[in-house]
Structures are given as structure tokens and as C-alpha cells.
Design an enzyme around this catalytic site. Structure first.
Site, PDB file in Angstrom:
ATOM      1  N   CYS A  49     -35.472  30.096  21.951  1.00 10.87           N
ATOM      2  CA  CYS A  49     -34.825  29.797  20.623  1.00 10.87           C
ATOM      3  C   CYS A  49     -34.458  31.205  19.780  1.00 10.87           C
ATOM      4  CB  CYS A  49     -35.987  29.115  19.771  1.00 10.87           C
ATOM      5  SG  CYS A  49     -35.750  29.104  18.010  1.00 10.87           S
ATOM      6  N   CYS A  52     -37.345  32.206  16.908  1.00 10.72           N
ATOM      7  CA  CYS A  52     -38.666  32.132  17.383  1.00 10.72           C
ATOM      8  C   CYS A  52     -39.105  33.912  17.070  1.00 10.72           C
ATOM      9  CB  CYS A  52     -39.171  31.599  18.656  1.00 10.72           C
ATOM     10  SG  CYS A  52     -39.582  29.756  18.466  1.00 10.72           S
ATOM     11  N   HIS A 113     -42.182  26.847  16.076  1.00 11.84           N
ATOM     12  CA  HIS A 113     -40.889  26.154  16.319  1.00 11.84           C
ATOM     13  C   HIS A 113     -40.948  24.541  16.368  1.00 11.84           C
ATOM     14  CE1 HIS A 113     -37.296  26.051  18.949  1.00 11.84           C
ATOM     15  NE2 HIS A 113     -37.637  25.097  19.119  1.00 11.84           N
ATOM     16  N   ASN A 151     -29.929  22.471   6.193  1.00 13.87           N
ATOM     17  CA  ASN A 151     -29.725  21.595   7.029  1.00 13.87           C
ATOM     18  C   ASN A 151     -30.971  20.923   8.158  1.00 13.87           C
ATOM     19  OD1 ASN A 151     -26.844  21.195   5.762  1.00 13.87           O
ATOM     20  ND2 ASN A 151     -26.486  22.937   7.334  1.00 13.87           N
ATOM     21  N   SER A 159     -28.011  23.729  14.203  1.00 13.23           N
ATOM     22  CA  SER A 159     -27.824  23.863  15.503  1.00 13.23           C
ATOM     23  C   SER A 159     -28.912  24.452  16.208  1.00 13.23           C
ATOM     24  CB  SER A 159     -26.731  25.002  15.443  1.00 13.23           C
ATOM     25  OG  SER A 159     -26.907  26.002  14.484  1.00 13.23           O
ATOM     26  N   HIS A 162     -35.563  24.835  15.265  1.00 16.67           N
ATOM     27  CA  HIS A 162     -36.547  25.794  14.426  1.00 16.67           C
ATOM     28  C   HIS A 162     -36.454  25.590  12.934  1.00 16.67           C
ATOM     29  CE1 HIS A 162     -39.359  29.266  14.923  1.00 16.67           C
ATOM     30  NE2 HIS A 162     -39.221  29.170  13.448  1.00 16.67           N
ATOM     31  N   HIS A 164     -35.801  25.857   9.483  1.00 18.57           N
ATOM     32  CA  HIS A 164     -35.005  27.056   8.810  1.00 18.57           C
ATOM     33  C   HIS A 164     -34.046  26.379   7.563  1.00 18.57           C
ATOM     34  CE1 HIS A 164     -31.797  26.295  11.698  1.00 18.57           C
ATOM     35  NE2 HIS A 164     -30.875  26.816  10.884  1.00 18.57           N
ATOM     36  N   GLN A 166     -30.804  28.161   4.721  1.00 20.61           N
ATOM     37  CA  GLN A 166     -29.964  29.269   4.665  1.00 20.61           C
ATOM     38  C   GLN A 166     -29.683  29.720   3.281  1.00 20.61           C
ATOM     39  OE1 GLN A 166     -26.298  28.796   6.910  1.00 20.61           O
ATOM     40  NE2 GLN A 166     -27.086  26.525   7.949  1.00 20.61           N
TER      41      GLN A 166
HETATM   42  O1  LIG Z   1     -24.755  27.584   9.930  1.00 23.46           O
HETATM   43  P1  LIG Z   1     -25.081  26.625  10.943  1.00 23.46           P
HETATM   44  O2  LIG Z   1     -26.236  25.804  10.669  1.00 23.46           O
HETATM   45  O3  LIG Z   1     -24.903  26.874  12.295  1.00 23.46           O
HETATM   46  O4  LIG Z   1     -24.030  25.392  10.817  1.00 23.46           O
HETATM   47  C1  LIG Z   1     -24.230  24.234  10.014  1.00 23.46           C
HETATM   48  O5  LIG Z   1     -24.076  24.234   8.561  1.00 23.46           O
HETATM   49  C2  LIG Z   1     -23.246  25.097   7.987  1.00 23.46           C
HETATM   50  C3  LIG Z   1     -23.234  25.149   6.598  1.00 23.46           C
HETATM   51  O6  LIG Z   1     -23.354  23.749   5.847  1.00 23.46           O
HETATM   52  C4  LIG Z   1     -21.564  24.227   8.376  1.00 23.46           C
HETATM   53  O7  LIG Z   1     -20.705  25.087   7.937  1.00 23.46           O
HETATM   54  C5  LIG Z   1     -21.578  23.977   9.651  1.00 23.46           C
HETATM   55  O8  LIG Z   1     -20.636  23.144  10.087  1.00 23.46           O
HETATM   56  C6  LIG Z   1     -23.204  23.371  10.244  1.00 23.46           C
HETATM   57  O9  LIG Z   1     -22.814  23.043  11.695  1.00 23.46           O
END
Ligand SMILES: O=P(O)(O)O[C@H]1O[C@H](CO)[C@@H](O)[C@H](O)[C@H]1O
Ligand SMILES: O=P(O)(O)O[C@H]1O[C@H](CO)[C@@H](O)[C@H](O)[C@H]1O
Lengths: 345, 345
Positions: A49, A52, A113, A151, A159, A162, A164, A166
Site C-alpha cells: 500500500c 501505509c 490500513h 471518496n 483507488s 487505506h 484517506h 483529498q
Molecule cells: O485521485 P484518485 O482517488 O485516484 O481518483 C478518484 O478521485 C478523483 C477525484 O474525485 C476522480 O477524478 C477519479 O476519477 C477517481 O478515480
């Protein structure tokens, strides 16, 4: 106003969009796609990961041995700060482009994790909130629009399992912020009142859609919810952006977040996927008194851990559609326990 | 204007929304969700399929032994015509609801369970177009807003693999139609010209984003595309709604649809999922000269038959984001063969 049990539409006052509500449709059979439920128990540490503690990330750097939260610049961010390009402006009106400049960061919520937000303690969640706030404050010195979001779950394009979130920060007002800003300003201009402050009072009197309320926060299934279990988390005080939150407001928020996300997980006894994010007043407004800090939670699940609502053909080409009313969803969330189902396992 | 290879935003003139374009981000690694590819060959007839000829549907009725297209009222439609309810109007401005009245139909494209649009002959596709048109014409006598659309593939919430689309018709203007109507009208008011007519000319001169063009139709990756391989199919003639299409325009459309959907399938050698739908001038406008009949195709796949673009956190809370530019997507679609990959198998 009690629940409407016939086909109707409701208007979202923040976006101006309508949503079609079809309560009679709750019982239709389903033979479409199901998602794989993510019930597997993850290890506390995964050496593959990139989030981690101690592990190497894509760009040859290693994560520190962090103990609570950890923030780094996204190695593949959608925005870069170093962008001195210009866009030709002498184009027809239907060909409009602009340069975008900004920064994307990743915020790890915990070194563990295997954990998700509702499984963290209130103190740990408060650490996450502190980290959201300090990053917001730092980035908003440089950029007028700072988006803090999460997300959760592979179904939401996350993706990495873990825990998290943004932060994406940029100079321009994003579409949703610009639209909310226009609607909030128009309401205040017309009524001399703050839309979300009025809305809080309305829901507190009405009670029907309120999921949780404490000293500083209200969690409600908004009257105009589009996603089945969509919620809105609103600051009760006159807080316009994340940078203004006090210690008391943050402690109270950590409780609200823990209870809301725990209730979510308890609806279908699974790690409830969602996209959530904060809407703060953009930094370049001057007067931002029409704003009120709030977070939107958009969870896709509809009737089980593996059956989600698809916002597709009609929704993309016409408007959002839902079967379950906001009031029914609120009832389900209200009756969901505030103790995480895994604690009983 | 050639492709912009740095981070920028583009504005959708039909909706007013912006999209963030991050071309430098094409190479990021992916370890998120993958979808199950649907490469299995379906039988021509499935006795469990509620859309196959002769089979029983949910509501105790049997499908006829149909030979080309077949239309029935959706047994679980989101809209019903029989709705005499009223909604209380004396509510705060942020609590707005309205009754919705309408009808939902299902259109089977072919009796053959295993076929999809690109696998039908041009004559068979023309039958589908005729059926779209006759249903449009019939329903628009009663309802001012008629949405003809198709969800293709389980990933797009399609609950039955049998080739089919839908028609939802209602009295009110849906959000997307109202927004497009406003933007088209504003453009015409300002310039005395039709936005989509001007846009066609621009793209035909420019060529960069044009995928296909014949006597009556243009297929283009719009400058403001949000989905990776989004396209716009526009009538070249002054056609404002589906009811107006002539025999020649429909024959020409059947070719355009066959080529576009074949190219889609050939991008990743799979049945390319999408939601597509027609935008016609609503029926209650009086002057609708600012309209031009068009269809939007919103396909979710990004880099393979199993990796899709997730429109999630940032996209839901801020604005759509894409990596691949519209021009790169157009190049990929242009080079894709117009002969369906299955014909070579
Ligand atoms: O940045 P990550 O987590 O890899 O990507 C994810 O979040 C982003 C922001 O919402 C999107 O644009 C991506 O399509 C999604 O897969
Ligand atoms: O009517 P269907 O095909 O069962 O349902 C599908 O299309 C509808 C219209 O876009 C959506 O509301 C549903 O979420 C989707 O699953």
C-alpha cells in the site's frame, strides 16, 4: 409537510436542479448489476500500500512512520501549480477555455490500513478534522477555492482502501461552488436572510428528516436529496469556511461525523461507500455572509451492500430520479444504531 | 485551436458547466475497481428474459412474437399518467415540490436477445429510429417533454441485456432540457444565430474532433466533453425535434448510429457501455427556432473494457474532470475501424 407518496419533483435550492421522486417504484424487481461487497477484513499494515507508514510511494519517496494523519502532494494530481500557459481568448462563444492552476494533496486519516472513518475514535477523527483545517488554511492563502473531500470505497473510484481523503485547491471557482454561490447570494438578496440558516431552523422544527443534531451541527437528509441516502451536514453557527472552525465546533463535528458514518455502515452492515466533501465560501468574495459551511454526503447504495442506484440515462439527460423518499431514507438512518456493527462481532 | 496539453478548463455552452482537463495525468497507475468485462456470448433467445418474444413479463402479460421492434409500457415506470394529487405550495422558498405526471415505455430494438445496436443492419437500425419517432410523436401530443434514451451495459444500470431503450414523457421540462433551452435561447437572442448550427460549422471547418459526417448528421467529440469518449450527434438540417425527421434524415441517421456505435465497440473490443439520449425542443415553447435535434452519448470506459472513469468526489462536489483531451479521444475514435470487431471473429 409530510412525506409525499405519489410521483413528484423537488427542487434543490443550492443548485437549482430538480429531482424526480417515484415512491410507488420501490418494489420493482432487480436483475441488473450488483457490486462485489467488500466484507473482507484488511490487515492493519499492507506492504504493497503506497499510503501505509514507512512504505515507498510512486515517486521514489518513502512515507514517514506517521502516527495519526499524514499529508502529501498527489504524485499524479489533476492540478499543478506550475502552469504559466495561456489560452487563446479570441474564439467563438461556444469554445471557451481557461488555464487552471492548483494543487492536489492526499490526506491519510490513520496509519491503520484496515480502518475507516467510523472505526476511528472521536479523538482520532478530530485529528482528521484538524488536518483538513490546517491544509484548508494553508492552501486558501494561495488559492481561492479549496475542495476537501473523500471518496470511500472502490465503487466510488477510490483507488486505495487505506483510509484517506483529498484536497484540491485552485484559483478559479469550480462549477458547483459558483452555482451554490449564486443561489445563496440570490436568496440573501431577496430575503435578507441566510438560506442554510433558515433551512436549519425549518428542519429542526419539522424533525422528520433530521438524523443527528448536537450543539454545533445538524445532519439531515435534505428535502431535495438525489442519492438514496444523501445527507447534508451543516454548521449551526455562522461559520462560512473551514478555516473558521473553533476547537468546540471541531469536537462537536467529530461526534457528528462518527455517528453519521457509523449509521451509514449499519444500514447494510457493510463499509458504506460514499463521496463526501466540504463546501466553504470561496476566498475572493469580499462579503461572504450568504455562506454557511456544510458537507454533502453522496452514497450510492440503494437496497443492499451490493445494489446501488445508477444515475444514468434519464438522470444524465434529464434529471436525477429516486424511488425512496427523503423521509423514508431519514427514517432508516434514524433507526440505524449509533454503535458500529463491527463492535458487536 | 489545437489541443491544449496543459491543465485547463473548458465550458459547456449547453449547460454552463465547466470541465477540468488534466492531460499530464494520463499516465497515472491504477489499482482501483475494475468492472467485469461482458465478453460472454448471449443466446439469441433466453426463456428467462422478460423482453424476448413470446415470454411472460412481470404483469401477467406475454410479449407478442415480434419481428423487429416492440414497445410496451414500463410495468415499473418512474412516472404514471394517473396522478391527480396536489402539492402544498405555501412553503418556504427552499421547500419546493411539484406533482409529476407522465409515462414510461420500453422499446425493444430487436427480437434477438444477443444483439446490440451496432450489430443490427442499417435497415434494422432504421426500424429502431422509426419506433423512436412514432413514440415521440404520439407521446408529444400529450406531454411537452419526451426523453428517448438508452442505457447500454450492466455498468450503466441496464437491468436486462436484451437490446432496448426507453421513453419517458412528462408535462414538465426536465432540468437538463430547461437549462439547454435557456442557453440556446440566450445565444440566439445575443447573436441572432443558432448555437448548434454555428457549432457544426466550426467543427466541420476545424475537423479535429469530427468522428463522422454524412449528408444529414455530424458526430463530434464536443470541445467540452466530460466523459472520456463522450460524443454529440447533431442534425445538420434545421430539425428541432424527433417528430420532424424525414425518411432521408432517418436513413442517414441509421448510418451514423451504426458507424458511431461500431467504432465504440472497436475501441476496446467489447460491447461499449453508454447512456445515450435525444434532446428535442420541448413542445410548449411557441418559437423553438433556437433548438436543434441532437443526441448525447455518455460512455464511462476510460482505458480498457474494465476500467471506467469515476465521476465521484471532486466531480460531484466541484466539476467534471478528465485526463485525455477531447482531441485525443477524437483521434482514437477516428482511427477505430467502422467494421465491427465481431465480424472478424
Ligand atoms: O485521485 P484518485 O482517488 O485516484 O481518483 C478518484 O478521485 C478523483 C477525484 O474525485 C476522480 O477524478 C477519479 O476519477 C477517481 O478515480
Ligand atoms: O429502468 P431501468 O432500466 O430498470 O433502470 C435504469 O434506468 C433508469 C433511467 O435512467 C434509472 O433510473 C435506473 O437507476 C437504472 O437502473
Amino acid at each position: 409537510m409530510s412525506s409525499l407518496e405519489f410521483t413528484h419533483r423537488r427542487k434543490n435550492p443550492l443548485t437549482g436542479d430538480w429531482v424526480l421522486v417515484s415512491p410507488h417504484r420501490n418494489n420493482r424487481p432487480w436483475s441488473g448489476a450488483t457490486e462485489s461487497g467488500s466484507s473482507e477484513q484488511l490487515p492493519s499494515y499492507d506492504d504493497n500500500c503506497p499510503l501505509c507508514p514507512g512504505n515507498e510511494r510512486a515517486s521514489d519517496t518513502s512515507n514517514p512512520d506517521y502516527k495519526d494523519t499524514f499529508v502529501f502532494k498527489n504524485d499524479f494530481g489533476a492540478l499543478v501549480s506550475d502552469n504559466e500557459n495561456v489560452v487563446e481568448q479570441d474564439t467563438p462563444e461556444f469554445i471557451k477555455a481557461d488555464v487552471a492552476r492548483g494543487e492536489c494533496r492526499v490526506i491519510c486519516f490513520s496509519p491503520d490500513h484496515s480502518k475507516t472513518l467510523p472505526e476511528l475514535s472521536k479523538t482520532e477523527i478530530q485529528k482528521v478534522i484538524d488536518t483538513w483545517q490546517s491544509n484548508y488554511t494553508e492552501l486558501s492563502k494561495q488559492y481561492s477555492c479549496v475542495h476537501v473531500f473523500e471518496n470511500k470505497g472502490a465503487i466510488m473510484g477510490c483507488s486505495q482502501p487505506h483510509p484517506h481523503g483529498q484536497v484540491w485547491a485552485h484559483d478559479h471557482m469550480s462549477t458547483e461552488i459558483a452555482v451554490e454561490n449564486d443561489n445563496l447570494a440570490a436568496y440573501q438578496h431577496k430575503t435578507n436572510k441566510n438560506l442554510l440558516a433558515e433551512y436549519i431552523e425549518f428542519e429542526q422544527d419539522n424533525k422528520e428528516r433530521v438524523i443527528f443534531s448536537n450543539e454545533h451541527w445538524l445532519v439531515v437528509v435534505p428535502y431535495w436529496a438525489a442519492w438514496p441516502f444523501e445527507t447534508l451536514l451543516i454548521a449551526k453557527d455562522d461559520v462560512r469556511h473551514m478555516g473558521q472552525l473553533t476547537v468546540q465546533q471541531k469536537a462537536s463535528l467529530s461526534e457528528a461525523l462518527q455517528i453519521l458514518t457509523t449509521k451509514y455502515d449499519n444500514v447494510f452492515n457493510c463499509s458504506f461507500p460514499y463521496s463526501m466533501g466540504w463546501h466553504s465560501a470561496p476566498g475572493n468574495l469580499g462579503d461572504d455572509s450568504h455562506w454557511r459551511l456544510h458537507a454533502h454526503f453522496y452514497p450510492p447504495l440503494l437496497r443492499s451492500a451490493t445494489v446501488k442506484k445508477h444515475m444514468v440515462g434519464y438522470e444524465m439527460l434529464a434529471e436525477s430520479q429516486r424511488d425512496l423518499t427523503a423521509e423514508t431514507a431519514a427514517n432508516i438512518l434514524k433507526s440505524a444504531s449509533s454503535t458500529h456493527y463491527k463492535k458487536g462481532l
